[in-house]
Enzyme design. Structure first.
Site, PDB file in Angstrom:
ATOM      1  CE  LYS A   1      -4.384  -0.911   2.270  1.00  0.00           C
ATOM      2  NZ  LYS A   1      -5.319  -0.526   3.292  1.00  0.00           N
ATOM      3  NE  ARG A   2       4.327   1.405   4.879  1.00  0.00           N
ATOM      4  CZ  ARG A   2       5.578   0.989   4.711  1.00  0.00           C
ATOM      5  NH1 ARG A   2       6.505   1.825   4.328  1.00  0.00           N
ATOM      6  NH2 ARG A   2       5.909  -0.271   4.958  1.00  0.00           N
TER       7      ARG A   2
END
Ligand code: GLU
Length: 341
Positions: free
Chosen positions: A293-294
């Site tokens: 996600k990051r």
């Protein structure tokens, strides 16, 4: 009676709920599936992937596909989390048959489909568990639980947690419980786990095959001190009363299945079928890793819409990952519309 003391406002019974949410009038082969995200961030491509697989399992069997919002963790929730999910699914044409369709808006008669609106349903089931001796209030404070963990650490116990002889509140007498409740001491509600350390449980995962694991022995928390259910308890209650037949979700949940099966059984519910999907991987530096996600902008579905990928191409791509026969099927059926079955 303990159950009355804990849930004086609960008037319905589990039998009433069974009636309110009757078995669905569907063919034996129909699959009832759901996508059950928490509104904690943007819709992840892995979320779209499992929603798509759940949707097609329902639509190709004349079943029902639901969107359930799992918003029991208010701390992790983001503003617009629900509309992000709905927008994301809509952008890729993954339509739902039942569930949340907008702010305080839903369709279907097995709701509410948002967990924060289902408190009385969870409390009704919790009350029945207490009556049957399968749940009890735990008055241990955070500090006491930390001390317990430290003690287990020091003693080097192989299994840590709140269970068996460590579960201090398991054996409180009714008078002790009554006194603490009347004093207003905060409590959680815990499962009195019927599991045993030397027993194993096996189940057939529709994707991974037969899986065998030790039984759950932990007296897990079912309701937090504010009466809000934990994910595990809500999962059993919701999937039972929404009459889900196939739980299709990410494989990070496999290790919780022994607990989930125990919960379904403790509540007297039929255990649904489970299918655990592997995460989408990315090639990186000669190796493979989960999409992050990051780090990876392509983890968010909005990346594809914003970069101009036609929605159909994303769906076709996901299906080639989902099913190795998909390309052959597509060559044989070049014009077939996936969502029209
Ligand atoms: N709310 C859970 C999640 O966000 C759902 C897991 C499930 O599908 O049972 O992963």
């Amino acid at each position: 009676m303990l159950s009355e003391l804990l849930f004086p406002d609960v008037k319905e019974t589990v039998a009433d709920l069974e009636e309110r949410f009757p078995l669905r009038d569907l063919k034996e082969s129909a699959r009832v599936t759901r996508f059950a995200p928490s509104p904690t961030g943007f819709l992840h491509i892995g979320g779209l992937f499992s929603a798509l697989i759940s949707k097609l399992n329902a639509s190709t069997t004349n079943g029902v596909f639901m969107l359930r919002i799992e918003d029991t963790d208010k701390k992790r929730e983001i503003t617009d989390g629900v509309s992000e999910i709905i927008k994301g699914l809509n952008a890729f044409g993954v339509e739902i048959d039942e569930g949340v369709i907008g702010f305080e808006k839903e369709k279907g008669s097995y709701g509410p489909y948002q967990q924060s609106h289902r408190a009385e349903i969870y409390h009704t089931v919790a009350k029945a568990l207490v009556e049957e001796g399968l749940a009890y209030p735990c008055f241990c404070s955070e500090d006491e639980l930390t001390a317990l963990r430290e003690k287990q650490e020091q003693e080097g116990t192989t299994i840590k947690g709140y269970f068996g002889k460590w579960a201090k509140c398991r054996n409180l007498s009714f008078d002790e419980q009554k006194k603490l409740i009347e004093e207003g001491k905060p409590y959680t509600l815990r499962l009195r786990s019927p599991g045993s350390e030397d027993r194993r449980i096996s189940f057939d995962d529709l994707i991974k095959g037969k899986i065998e694991m030790p039984e759950n022995i932990q007296d897990v928390v079912l309701l937090k001190t504010d009466g809000i259910p934990t994910y595990h308890f809500a999962h059993a209650v919701d999937d039972h009363f929404m009459r889900t037949t196939h739980v299709i979700r990410g494989d990070e949940w496999i290790s919780s299945v022994p607990l989930h099966i125990q919960l379904f059984k403790a509540c007297g519910f039929k255990v649904p079928k489970f299918a655990h999907i592997s995460p989408i991987m990315k090639e990186d530096n000669g190796g493979k890793r989960k999409l992050s996600k990051r780090k990876d902008p392509e983890a968010s579905v909005s990346f594809y819409t914003q970069s101009g990928y036609p929605k159909e191409s994303v769906i076709e791509y996901l299906l080639t990952i989902a099913n190795s026969n998909f390309e052959d099927w597509r060559k044989a059926n070049p014009k077939a519309d996936l969502f029209s079955f």
